[in-house]
Enzyme design. Structure first.
Site, mmCIF file in Angstrom:
data_model
loop_
_atom_site.group_PDB
_atom_site.id
_atom_site.type_symbol
_atom_site.label_atom_id
_atom_site.label_comp_id
_atom_site.label_asym_id
_atom_site.label_seq_id
_atom_site.Cartn_x
_atom_site.Cartn_y
_atom_site.Cartn_z
ATOM 1 N N SER A 280 24.383 34.187 -15.491
ATOM 2 C CA SER A 280 24.163 34.462 -16.875
ATOM 3 C C SER A 280 25.066 33.897 -17.961
ATOM 4 O O SER A 280 26.000 34.212 -18.000
ATOM 5 C CB SER A 280 24.222 35.962 -17.202
ATOM 6 O OG SER A 280 23.920 36.419 -18.672
ATOM 7 N N ARG B 53 9.044 39.253 -17.133
ATOM 8 C CA ARG B 53 8.333 38.154 -17.319
ATOM 9 C C ARG B 53 7.454 37.913 -16.088
ATOM 10 O O ARG B 53 6.381 37.242 -15.894
ATOM 11 C CB ARG B 53 9.317 36.846 -17.540
ATOM 12 C CG ARG B 53 9.694 37.013 -19.036
ATOM 13 C CD ARG B 53 10.569 35.830 -19.517
ATOM 14 N NE ARG B 53 10.578 35.678 -20.699
ATOM 15 C CZ ARG B 53 11.572 35.075 -21.429
ATOM 16 N NH1 ARG B 53 12.671 34.316 -20.622
ATOM 17 N NH2 ARG B 53 11.648 35.231 -22.682
ATOM 18 N N ASP C 165 14.354 30.372 -18.233
ATOM 19 C CA ASP C 165 13.312 30.740 -19.168
ATOM 20 C C ASP C 165 11.773 29.907 -19.206
ATOM 21 O O ASP C 165 10.983 30.071 -19.840
ATOM 22 C CB ASP C 165 13.931 30.242 -20.629
ATOM 23 C CG ASP C 165 14.795 31.189 -21.395
ATOM 24 O OD1 ASP C 165 14.874 32.439 -20.807
ATOM 25 O OD2 ASP C 165 15.963 30.787 -21.924
ATOM 26 N N LYS D 290 14.349 39.995 -19.163
ATOM 27 C CA LYS D 290 14.307 39.202 -20.233
ATOM 28 C C LYS D 290 13.612 39.945 -21.389
ATOM 29 O O LYS D 290 13.521 41.317 -21.270
ATOM 30 C CB LYS D 290 13.483 37.883 -19.806
ATOM 31 C CG LYS D 290 14.438 36.927 -18.977
ATOM 32 C CD LYS D 290 15.553 36.223 -19.886
ATOM 33 C CE LYS D 290 16.222 35.112 -19.189
ATOM 34 N NZ LYS D 290 17.186 34.619 -19.809
#
Length: 448
Positions: A174, A358, A327, A354
């Site tokens: 992260s 997702r 992403d 997220k």
């Protein structure tokens, strides 16, 4: 479009060839960091190319609330008169970070080692996201956090009166957590050390060095060991923000799956910790080339040319690449639907926390459009149908997630029937010119 207001349904219709130049917005990650580090200098930092989406504008408002002077001139140049490391004032109002996990986590880090208190909130999506992954390491500096059950916003951070440096191993890949700890370390005496087992985007390290901080990175058996010497006097900078590779992903992927397309996306940041999608697409036989490769502001940059690629093939994406393209998996899954064979994506559990889950959001929408998808806690597989064979015709839920909304709108450009999104308003958080830009290339996206 607004990520905070009335829902905006959109429908993407099968498109003719997409052609032309796609001037995508400035890089969101670099824009957030430029504003925050500018606010931690004494003097004026000048920023051009800043992404003026809701997420970054919320960070600009937050820096004003902490005492920095942040202005924009008519030509789009931003100026930040900072207050210095440790100089943040206590905000008078709650800090609303809208939809931005990056914004709120980095700002929490930047203020956690100053003796001030601030309360943070966000929109419905952000207020569901876990913050303990940041507040736990910030507590090691001496900061305290009080929030809702599960460590969720709204949350109040009480900064440390007498911060101490820390040595922290990031438990999951992260960049947000790493960056929050490094920003907190700026106002702690001595050396703060962050260890990451898997490399994540390194914009914070690059920019800290550019602003004059003493920071080193070493590859060891433990992983990447980043050492920051605290309490520097940061030096104001002139920053040219490269264009966002995460935003570039959408016109690039649309061109690859739409017959006859030839799209140039100029001045895209190709930081190796961010460019995993483009490497993956080329492995899938995408006609994607780099032109005019160069370096700007310490970041590698190039112009990308994407052409229709009818012979895309499914591949297994290396799990170690996940951090460099986390992403972009939603739009990659759309491209995978138009490839031949299975595209396997593993090591992607971060996608489940997220702006939305997702994996679940994309799997549900793809299945509704006739695509076979398998998924598990940390993986998913899209069974490609090949060019011209993806049915489409579905209505997809965006779950207040800009990347989900844009991914399904890209799908509609090449599917056999239009693809609808229930609410595309969150696109404004990262890509406020998405509609006119795609229309200028030839896409047929309608509201309502």
């Amino acid at each position: 479009m607004s990520g905070h207001g009335t829902p905006i349904p959109m429908v993407s219709h099968p498109s003719g060839a997409l052609t032309g130049t796609a001037d995508v917005p400035g890089d969101k990650s670099i824009s957030h960091r430029a504003l925050i580090l500018g606010a931690l200098c004494v003097g004026e930092t000048v920023i051009t190319g800043l992404l003026e989406g809701d997420d970054v504008l919320d960070t600009a408002k937050a820096m004003r609330a902490f005492g920095a002077e942040v202005t924009r001139d008519d030509g789009g140049t931003w100026r930040v008169h900072g207050v210095g490391v440790g100089g943040f004032a206590e905000p008078e109002q709650v800090i609303d970070c809208g939809n931005s996990g990056t914004g709120v986590r980095l700002i929490m880090g930047a203020m956690a080692t100053s003796p001030i208190t601030a309360t943070f909130t966000g929109d419905a999506s952000l207020n569901k996201r876990p913050m303990a992954r940041v507040t736990d390491p910030l507590a090691l500096f001496g900061a305290r956090a009080v929030g809702r059950a599960g460590g969720r916003l709204p949350m109040t951070i009480v900064g440390a009166d007498y911060p101490v440096p820390v040595r922290y191993t990031v438990p999951v890949p992260s960049a947000q957590v790493k960056s929050a700890v490094l920003l907190a370390g700026l106002n702690a005496p001595g050396q703060t050390v962050v260890i990451e087992r898997e490399a994540t985007r390194d914009h914070t390290e690059r920019m800290l060095a550019g602003f004059g901080a003493e920071i080193t990175t070493e590859a060891t058996d433990e992983g990447r060991v980043i050492t920051l010497t605290g309490q520097p006097e940061l030096i104001p900078q002139t920053i040219v923000v490269p264009r966002d590779p995460s935003s570039a992903a959408f016109p690039v992927c649309a061109a690859l799956i739409t017959p006859g397309s030839d799209v140039l996306v100029p001045n895209i940041g190709l930081n190796p910790t961010r460019a995993g999608l483009f490497t993956t697409l080329r492995e899938m036989r995408a006609d994607l080339t780099y032109e005019n490769e160069r370096e700007e502001g310490g970041e590698p940059v190039a112009d990308l040319r994407a052409r229709f690629s009818p012979d895309l093939k499914g591949i297994e994406v290396p799990p170690e690449r996940a951090a460099s393209m986390i992403d972009e998996y939603p739009v990659l899954s759309v491209v995978a639907a138009f490839a031949q064979g299975a595209t396997v994506m593993r090591g992607v559990k971060e996608l489940r926390v997220k702006e939305s889950d997702r994996i679940e959001a994309m799997a549900t929408g793809l299945r509704a459009g006739g695509v076979t998808v398998e998924d598990g806690p940390d993986w998913w597989i899209v069974q490609g149908m090949g060019h011209g064979r993806v049915p489409g015709g579905q209505i997809c839920a965006s779950h207040l997630d800009h990347r989900i909304a844009m991914s399904f709108l890209v799908m509609g450009m090449a599917a056999n029937a239009p693809v609808s999104v229930d609410d595309a308003s969150p696109i404004a958080t990262s890509f406020p010119v998405f509609e006119p830009l795609m229309a200028g290339l030839g896409a047929d996206i309608q509201r309502g």
